[in-house]
Design a protein around this motif. Structure first.
Motif, PDB file in Angstrom:
ATOM      1  N   VAL A 139       0.848  -1.188   0.000  1.00  0.00           N
ATOM      2  CA  VAL A 139       0.000   0.000   0.000  1.00  0.00           C
ATOM      3  C   VAL A 139       0.883   1.237   0.000  1.00  0.00           C
ATOM      4  CG1 VAL A 139      -0.135   0.058   2.530  1.00  0.00           C
ATOM      5  CG2 VAL A 139      -1.921   1.171   1.172  1.00  0.00           C
ATOM      6  N   VAL A 140       0.422   2.260  -0.694  1.00  0.00           N
ATOM      7  CA  VAL A 140       1.071   3.575  -0.678  1.00  0.00           C
ATOM      8  C   VAL A 140       0.162   4.534   0.071  1.00  0.00           C
ATOM      9  CG1 VAL A 140       1.889   5.515  -2.059  1.00  0.00           C
ATOM     10  CG2 VAL A 140       2.315   3.165  -2.825  1.00  0.00           C
TER      11      VAL A 140
ATOM     12  N   ALA B  11      -1.493   9.124  -7.656  1.00  0.00           N
ATOM     13  CA  ALA B  11      -2.755   8.561  -8.126  1.00  0.00           C
ATOM     14  C   ALA B  11      -2.560   7.867  -9.462  1.00  0.00           C
ATOM     15  CB  ALA B  11      -3.816   9.651  -8.246  1.00  0.00           C
ATOM     16  N   PHE B  12      -1.778   8.506 -10.358  1.00  0.00           N
ATOM     17  CA  PHE B  12      -1.544   7.910 -11.678  1.00  0.00           C
ATOM     18  C   PHE B  12      -0.676   6.661 -11.580  1.00  0.00           C
ATOM     19  CE2 PHE B  12       1.253   7.346 -15.315  1.00  0.00           C
ATOM     20  CZ  PHE B  12       0.327   7.161 -16.335  1.00  0.00           C
ATOM     21  N   HIS B  13       0.471   6.774 -10.898  1.00  0.00           N
ATOM     22  CA  HIS B  13       1.437   5.675 -10.916  1.00  0.00           C
ATOM     23  C   HIS B  13       0.961   4.482 -10.081  1.00  0.00           C
ATOM     24  CE1 HIS B  13       4.538   7.632 -13.270  1.00  0.00           C
ATOM     25  NE2 HIS B  13       4.350   8.741 -12.578  1.00  0.00           N
ATOM     26  N   CYS B  14       0.247   4.720  -8.989  1.00  0.00           N
ATOM     27  CA  CYS B  14      -0.280   3.595  -8.204  1.00  0.00           C
ATOM     28  C   CYS B  14      -1.319   2.825  -9.003  1.00  0.00           C
ATOM     29  CB  CYS B  14      -0.882   4.088  -6.887  1.00  0.00           C
ATOM     30  SG  CYS B  14       0.350   4.568  -5.654  1.00  0.00           S
ATOM     31  N   LYS B  15      -2.162   3.572  -9.733  1.00  0.00           N
ATOM     32  CA  LYS B  15      -3.177   2.894 -10.549  1.00  0.00           C
ATOM     33  C   LYS B  15      -2.529   2.151 -11.704  1.00  0.00           C
ATOM     34  CE  LYS B  15      -7.640   3.640 -12.749  1.00  0.00           C
ATOM     35  NZ  LYS B  15      -8.246   2.598 -11.904  1.00  0.00           N
ATOM     36  N   ASP B  16      -1.499   2.759 -12.282  1.00  0.00           N
ATOM     37  CA  ASP B  16      -0.815   2.142 -13.416  1.00  0.00           C
ATOM     38  C   ASP B  16      -0.097   0.862 -12.991  1.00  0.00           C
ATOM     39  OD1 ASP B  16       0.123   2.168 -16.169  1.00  0.00           O
ATOM     40  OD2 ASP B  16       2.087   2.669 -15.338  1.00  0.00           O
ATOM     41  N   ILE B  17       0.489   0.859 -11.795  1.00  0.00           N
ATOM     42  CA  ILE B  17       1.245  -0.304 -11.307  1.00  0.00           C
ATOM     43  C   ILE B  17       0.324  -1.330 -10.656  1.00  0.00           C
ATOM     44  CG2 ILE B  17       3.010  -1.002  -9.615  1.00  0.00           C
ATOM     45  CD1 ILE B  17       4.365   1.716 -10.151  1.00  0.00           C
ATOM     46  N   GLY B  18      -0.780  -0.864 -10.078  1.00  0.00           N
ATOM     47  CA  GLY B  18      -1.708  -1.765  -9.417  1.00  0.00           C
ATOM     48  C   GLY B  18      -1.478  -1.905  -7.931  1.00  0.00           C
ATOM     49  N   THR B  19      -1.030  -0.824  -7.290  1.00  0.00           N
ATOM     50  CA  THR B  19      -0.808  -0.815  -5.843  1.00  0.00           C
ATOM     51  C   THR B  19      -1.874   0.044  -5.177  1.00  0.00           C
ATOM     52  OG1 THR B  19       1.580  -1.088  -6.112  1.00  0.00           O
ATOM     53  CG2 THR B  19       0.805  -0.236  -3.996  1.00  0.00           C
ATOM     54  N   PRO B  20      -2.527  -0.444  -4.129  1.00  0.00           N
ATOM     55  CA  PRO B  20      -3.538   0.362  -3.436  1.00  0.00           C
ATOM     56  C   PRO B  20      -2.960   1.684  -2.940  1.00  0.00           C
ATOM     57  CG  PRO B  20      -3.641  -1.917  -2.712  1.00  0.00           C
ATOM     58  CD  PRO B  20      -2.400  -1.798  -3.548  1.00  0.00           C
ATOM     59  N   LEU B  21      -3.808   2.703  -2.929  1.00  0.00           N
ATOM     60  CA  LEU B  21      -3.395   4.043  -2.504  1.00  0.00           C
ATOM     61  C   LEU B  21      -4.403   4.587  -1.504  1.00  0.00           C
ATOM     62  CD1 LEU B  21      -1.728   6.714  -2.804  1.00  0.00           C
ATOM     63  CD2 LEU B  21      -3.282   7.299  -4.701  1.00  0.00           C
ATOM     64  N   VAL B  22      -3.882   5.197  -0.421  1.00  0.00           N
ATOM     65  CA  VAL B  22      -4.714   5.902   0.552  1.00  0.00           C
ATOM     66  C   VAL B  22      -4.167   7.312   0.685  1.00  0.00           C
ATOM     67  CG1 VAL B  22      -5.511   6.004   2.936  1.00  0.00           C
ATOM     68  CG2 VAL B  22      -5.268   3.787   1.813  1.00  0.00           C
TER      69      VAL B  22
ATOM     70  N   VAL C 274     -10.072  11.713   3.608  1.00  0.00           N
ATOM     71  CA  VAL C 274      -9.378  10.443   3.455  1.00  0.00           C
ATOM     72  C   VAL C 274     -10.021   9.711   2.287  1.00  0.00           C
ATOM     73  CG1 VAL C 274      -8.769   8.235   4.493  1.00  0.00           C
ATOM     74  CG2 VAL C 274      -8.831  10.298   5.912  1.00  0.00           C
ATOM     75  N   ALA C 275      -9.194   9.299   1.333  1.00  0.00           N
ATOM     76  CA  ALA C 275      -9.691   8.561   0.170  1.00  0.00           C
ATOM     77  C   ALA C 275      -8.868   7.290   0.025  1.00  0.00           C
ATOM     78  CB  ALA C 275      -9.581   9.411  -1.097  1.00  0.00           C
ATOM     79  N   LYS C 276      -9.535   6.183  -0.279  1.00  0.00           N
ATOM     80  CA  LYS C 276      -8.829   4.904  -0.427  1.00  0.00           C
ATOM     81  C   LYS C 276      -9.213   4.266  -1.758  1.00  0.00           C
ATOM     82  CE  LYS C 276     -12.264   2.286   2.316  1.00  0.00           C
ATOM     83  NZ  LYS C 276     -12.878   1.485   1.254  1.00  0.00           N
ATOM     84  N   PHE C 277      -8.208   3.698  -2.398  1.00  0.00           N
ATOM     85  CA  PHE C 277      -8.409   3.087  -3.704  1.00  0.00           C
ATOM     86  C   PHE C 277      -7.735   1.720  -3.714  1.00  0.00           C
ATOM     87  CE2 PHE C 277      -8.203   7.672  -4.110  1.00  0.00           C
ATOM     88  CZ  PHE C 277      -9.409   7.960  -4.742  1.00  0.00           C
TER      89      PHE C 277
ATOM     90  N   GLY D  64      -8.320   3.166   6.642  1.00  0.00           N
ATOM     91  CA  GLY D  64      -8.345   3.002   5.187  1.00  0.00           C
ATOM     92  C   GLY D  64      -7.237   2.094   4.703  1.00  0.00           C
ATOM     93  N   VAL D  65      -6.065   2.210   5.299  1.00  0.00           N
ATOM     94  CA  VAL D  65      -4.934   1.349   4.920  1.00  0.00           C
ATOM     95  C   VAL D  65      -5.270  -0.111   5.205  1.00  0.00           C
ATOM     96  CG1 VAL D  65      -2.562   0.739   5.502  1.00  0.00           C
ATOM     97  CG2 VAL D  65      -3.193   3.145   5.197  1.00  0.00           C
ATOM     98  N   LEU D  66      -5.824  -0.385   6.382  1.00  0.00           N
ATOM     99  CA  LEU D  66      -6.185  -1.762   6.712  1.00  0.00           C
ATOM    100  C   LEU D  66      -7.261  -2.279   5.758  1.00  0.00           C
ATOM    101  CD1 LEU D  66      -4.508  -1.131   9.238  1.00  0.00           C
ATOM    102  CD2 LEU D  66      -6.251  -2.257  10.600  1.00  0.00           C
ATOM    103  N   ALA D  67      -8.175  -1.399   5.368  1.00  0.00           N
ATOM    104  CA  ALA D  67      -9.270  -1.830   4.491  1.00  0.00           C
ATOM    105  C   ALA D  67      -8.766  -2.288   3.130  1.00  0.00           C
ATOM    106  CB  ALA D  67     -10.274  -0.691   4.325  1.00  0.00           C
ATOM    107  N   VAL D  68      -7.706  -1.650   2.601  1.00  0.00           N
ATOM    108  CA  VAL D  68      -7.221  -2.024   1.265  1.00  0.00           C
ATOM    109  C   VAL D  68      -6.129  -3.084   1.307  1.00  0.00           C
ATOM    110  CG1 VAL D  68      -7.839   0.206   0.278  1.00  0.00           C
ATOM    111  CG2 VAL D  68      -5.527  -0.135   1.187  1.00  0.00           C
ATOM    112  N   THR D  69      -5.519  -3.321   2.483  1.00  0.00           N
ATOM    113  CA  THR D  69      -4.460  -4.326   2.567  1.00  0.00           C
ATOM    114  C   THR D  69      -4.966  -5.668   3.088  1.00  0.00           C
ATOM    115  OG1 THR D  69      -3.821  -3.423   4.727  1.00  0.00           O
ATOM    116  CG2 THR D  69      -2.557  -2.695   2.800  1.00  0.00           C
ATOM    117  N   ILE D  70      -5.908  -5.639   4.011  1.00  0.00           N
ATOM    118  CA  ILE D  70      -6.445  -6.903   4.548  1.00  0.00           C
ATOM    119  C   ILE D  70      -7.984  -6.835   4.529  1.00  0.00           C
ATOM    120  CG2 ILE D  70      -4.462  -7.600   5.923  1.00  0.00           C
ATOM    121  CD1 ILE D  70      -5.766  -6.253   8.336  1.00  0.00           C
ATOM    122  N   PRO D  71      -8.593  -6.687   3.351  1.00  0.00           N
ATOM    123  CA  PRO D  71     -10.050  -6.510   3.271  1.00  0.00           C
ATOM    124  C   PRO D  71     -10.841  -7.702   3.796  1.00  0.00           C
ATOM    125  CG  PRO D  71      -9.125  -6.934   1.094  1.00  0.00           C
ATOM    126  CD  PRO D  71      -7.968  -6.700   2.015  1.00  0.00           C
ATOM    127  N   ASP D  72     -10.258  -8.893   3.765  1.00  0.00           N
ATOM    128  CA  ASP D  72     -10.974 -10.070   4.257  1.00  0.00           C
ATOM    129  C   ASP D  72     -10.982 -10.149   5.780  1.00  0.00           C
ATOM    130  OD1 ASP D  72     -11.394 -10.832   1.645  1.00  0.00           O
ATOM    131  OD2 ASP D  72      -9.618 -12.115   1.564  1.00  0.00           O
TER     132      ASP D  72
END
Length: 587
Positions: free
Chosen positions: A437-438, A452-463, A476-479, A537-545
């Protein structure tokens, strides 16, 4: 009620009811002390098959809200009684154990019989019945010595590790002084790690204990251990003398080893770890701690012995936070170590992240004092460097690294360009691709858009998280990796009014002395609301399960409404791919 009154003055009816309850249970009562807010009763309690028992019942000055203490000075119980003070363990120390609506005598009647039943079942070997009558995790004997422990000193050891089978032997340990504590008459406070205990004879193959990482100036500390039966002694010097006598009695069988054990105790500072044999069988899976630690200091010919608090360390450190086990292998990149990012970084380390890479080009300014986690000692130091060092020192399960590079900085000096070591864009993208996560807490729109561009391009979650002007609120925004939108889409939605607008106080800026740019006003007590939501938000995108942060992509915080302060209020919304950004393909 005034400060000079006791509770019995304000609630005379309660006082009379307490006394009447003892009489109702057939106990004769004598008032031993009744002043300064404290009431002490001596009760001759009829205990069925055990006969009359003398109890000293101490009422809290905050009775009935706080529990009493009941001591049986004439009893010698091998369980559920402090061997020193003789206090009975009628209630465990957890919350909700004491009912302020219950009279003390009624509690004694119920719990005392349960205590005796548990001891009776144990003596009869009825272990299942005993387990039903007592708590499964009794206090180890070492707990009874903690009240006499040396202030600010501590020994850490591997909890649940098998102890040597012998009677005594050497131990290995390291220690360092604790700068948080001032010098003392008999020596400075210290912290130590007992890494291993070995038998007096033979080879011990048990793996040494060590913290995942440690910082500071640690030095070898002479250490030894001895196995003893339960002791009722409460004097540190007397306990050490008893341990030394036990080893001396074995001198004929272990001549060289016994003399070596004794020599360790002649060092200017050494620790003696006493293993209480019966205590080892307690605790989860029959692995209690069982250790009592003594510090032995020599100042000239004068010897000073004191108890040192021991703390068992294991993976159970994270048992209070179930999600931590899922974070143990996670890596994060955090850009911006200011008022939002610094607190978020510490919380992520506390939660159990394996690695955190911190980047910020700034130094800690004295003016940061009001909204930064560390104080005067780090003024003028790199934010990312000192924050990484703080995490390394205080959260040994997390590896923290730092960098002072300004993300996206341009260069116009050919000499500087010639000194570059590699392509910064490639380095950044490589780092983004290596983490789970970034986190952007830079509050820089340039940095936000680039990440926002490079995280989406590489496929790494961003908060992304930042506070608004005047600390009026925050965003706070999480992707997640598969999210169709990005932060540029969010900005477009703010323009068309389809997402909640963040609150701002446009007058909430200040130009501090020595600063060439204005900054927003606001204290840490408001800004940490944003930091904590960033962590969620970081926990939500790294360990969503494992962790559910709620149904939102964008969360907007407000501290004010209609010009007045309100309780922190979050509005949430969902980011959607905007036609001018992520909604169309880029050729």
């Amino acid at each position: 009620m005034t400060a000079t009154e006791g509770w019995w003055d304000s609630w005379d009816g309660l006082y009379r009811a307490e006394l009447a309850a003892f009489e109702r249970h057939g106990a004769a009562v004598l008032v031993k002390h009744k002043s300064d807010g404290f009431l002490l009763l001596e009760a001759i309690w009829p205990a069925k098959e055990r006969g009359d028992i003398r109890l000293l019942v101490g009422f809290s000055s905050l009775h009935p809200y706080c529990r009493p203490e009941v001591t049986a000075p004439d009893l010698e119980l091998d369980r559920h009684q402090n061997p020193h003070s003789k206090a009975l363990c009628l209630l465990i120390q957890g919350n909700d154990q004491w009912d302020p609506n219950e009279l003390v005598a009624d509690m004694i009647d119920r719990q005392l019989q349960q205590l005796f039943d548990a001891i009776g079942h144990r003596n009869a070997g009825s272990w299942e019945e005993a387990a039903k009558a007592e708590e499964p995790y009794p206090d180890p004997l070492s707990t009874y010595f903690n009240g006499q422990g040396e202030t600010n000193s501590a020994v850490y050891f591997g909890q649940g590790r098998t102890a040597p089978t012998g009677k005594f032997g050497p131990a290995t340990a390291v220690s360092q002084e604790r700068p948080i504590a001032g010098p003392k008459k008999d020596g400075a406070a210290f912290e130590a790690i007992m890494t291993q205990t070995r038998p007096a004879k033979g080879v011990w193959l048990a793996e040494p204990f060590e913290l995942p990482q440690r910082t500071g100036k640690w030095s070898p500390l002479p250490a030894r251990w001895v196995r003893m039966k339960p002791t009722l002694g409460r004097d540190a010097a007397a306990l050490l003398a008893e341990a030394e006598a036990l080893v001396a009695a074995e001198a004929n069988l272990f001549q060289g080893e016994a003399s070596g054990w004794t020599k360790i105790g002649k060092a200017p500072l050494s620790i003696t770890a006493i293993l209480i044999e019966e205590e080892v069988a307690y605790g989860p899976n029959g692995l209690g701690d069982g250790w009592i630690f003594l510090a032995n200091r020599w100042v000239g010919k004068r010897r000073h012995v004191s108890f040192i608090r021991g703390y068992g360390i294991s993976n159970d450190m994270f048992s209070r936070l179930p999600v931590a086990s899922a974070l143990r292998g996670k890596k994060a990149l955090l850009i911006g170590c200011g008022a939002i990012g610094s607190f978020a970084a510490i919380e992520l380390a506390r939660a159990g992240f394996k690695e955190i890479s911190l980047f910020d080009p700034d130094l800690v300014e004295p003016g940061n004092y009001v909204r930064w986690p560390l104080g005067r000692a780090v003024w003028g130091v790199s934010k990312s460097e000192v924050l990484a060092a703080f995490i390394q020192q205080n959260y040994p399960w997390t590896q923290a690294s730092s960098g002072q590079t300004k993300v996206g900085a341009a260069l116009s000096d050919s000499q500087d360009l010639g000194q570059l070591k590699g392509n910064p864009l490639q380095q950044l993208r490589s780092l983004i691709g290596s983490v789970d996560v970034v986190i952007d807490t830079s509050a820089s729109t340039e940095c936000q858009q680039a990440l926002a561009f490079h995280c989406k391009d590489i496929g790494t979650p961003l908060v992304i998280g930042y506070a608004t002007l005047g600390a009026a609120g925050g965003v706070v925004a999480k992707f997640a990796t598969d999210h169709p939108a990005c932060f540029l889409c969010v900005q477009s939605q703010w323009l068309d009014g389809t997402l909640p607008q963040p609150a701002e106080d446009t007058g909430g800026t200040v130009l501090p002395v020595g600063c060439n740019a204005p900054t927003f006003t606001g204290g840490s007590f408001d800004l940490q609301e944003v930091s904590l939501q960033v962590v969620r938000g970081v926990l939500a995108v790294t360990i969503p399960d494992v962790f559910d942060a709620g149904d939102w992509d964008v969360a907007v915080l407000s501290h004010f409404k209609d010009g007045r302060r309100i309780l922190p209020t979050w509005e949430v919304g969902h980011a959607r791919a905007h036609p001018v950004c992520c909604g169309r393909e880029v050729a």
